[in-house]
Design an enzyme around this catalytic site. Sequence first.
Site, mmCIF file in Angstrom:
data_model
loop_
_atom_site.group_PDB
_atom_site.id
_atom_site.type_symbol
_atom_site.label_atom_id
_atom_site.label_comp_id
_atom_site.label_asym_id
_atom_site.label_seq_id
_atom_site.Cartn_x
_atom_site.Cartn_y
_atom_site.Cartn_z
ATOM 1 N N GLU A 26 -0.860 -8.536 5.373
ATOM 2 C CA GLU A 26 -0.574 -8.610 6.815
ATOM 3 C C GLU A 26 -1.846 -8.456 7.659
ATOM 4 O O GLU A 26 -1.816 -8.687 8.859
ATOM 5 C CB GLU A 26 0.482 -7.562 7.208
ATOM 6 C CG GLU A 26 -0.002 -6.126 7.337
ATOM 7 C CD GLU A 26 -0.253 -5.407 6.010
ATOM 8 O OE1 GLU A 26 -0.196 -6.061 4.952
ATOM 9 O OE2 GLU A 26 -0.521 -4.198 6.063
ATOM 10 N N HIS A 61 -3.376 -5.471 1.616
ATOM 11 C CA HIS A 61 -2.678 -5.715 2.890
ATOM 12 C C HIS A 61 -2.691 -7.188 3.294
ATOM 13 O O HIS A 61 -3.539 -7.599 4.095
ATOM 14 C CB HIS A 61 -3.353 -4.907 4.006
ATOM 15 C CG HIS A 61 -3.183 -3.441 3.890
ATOM 16 N ND1 HIS A 61 -2.140 -2.754 4.468
ATOM 17 C CD2 HIS A 61 -3.916 -2.516 3.247
ATOM 18 C CE1 HIS A 61 -2.248 -1.469 4.198
ATOM 19 N NE2 HIS A 61 -3.328 -1.296 3.453
ATOM 20 N N CYS A 80 0.816 -1.212 0.000
ATOM 21 C CA CYS A 80 0.000 0.000 0.000
ATOM 22 C C CYS A 80 0.858 1.275 0.000
ATOM 23 O O CYS A 80 1.479 1.560 -1.009
ATOM 24 C CB CYS A 80 -0.970 -0.079 1.178
ATOM 25 S SG CYS A 80 -2.446 0.906 0.929
#
Length: 195
Positions: A171, A169, A79
Amino acid sequence: MKIGVLALQGAFAEHLSSLSRLGVTGVELRQRADITPDLDGLVLPGGESTVMGKLLRELDMFAPLKTMIQGGMPVFSTCAGLILLAARADNQEKTYFEVMDITVRRNAYGRQLGSFSTQAEFAGIGVIPMIFIRAPYISAVGPQAQILAVVDGHIVAARQDAMLCTAFHPELSSDLRVHDYFLRTVAGRAAGNAA
Ligand code: GLN
């Protein structure tokens, strides 16, 4: 294996957690002294690219990180991190490391679609969950970069040598396959260096 996670701002703790679930030590990069020669890879997290760019300069971390990345240090950016790597931006003047042959469109989804999640194919991995938060997308890739994922006609993941970026994302999901993909790049480079 030691992975440096840029920890000035944004979603760095989530990356550290994903790495630790894969059995890898992540170290927080908060100041220039944290950028040590024994790092095997770097993670540039999501957050605000303008803030991270400013802090990188103020803390004198910009030049050493750029030198490392240009020297072939594997880097995974998500991002805002993607914005930091891009050579070009098509809706703002500012660019940062300018190391990846891609053009980024910042805040590309506008307000309405600011945040959303979907599932899509990621080359070499399969269908994975993708969480987007005020994300950029990649509006064009140059010949040096390779497209890894496309959502609604927009490029959302790419790689170039040991550089990997995603507009979404990984994560923030429990699926660790993109981090694992990156760690395989890191392991491959470490093996190459040892040979
Ligand atoms: N909108 C942010 C930027 O332009 C990126 C958002 C994110 O990293 N989740 O830097």
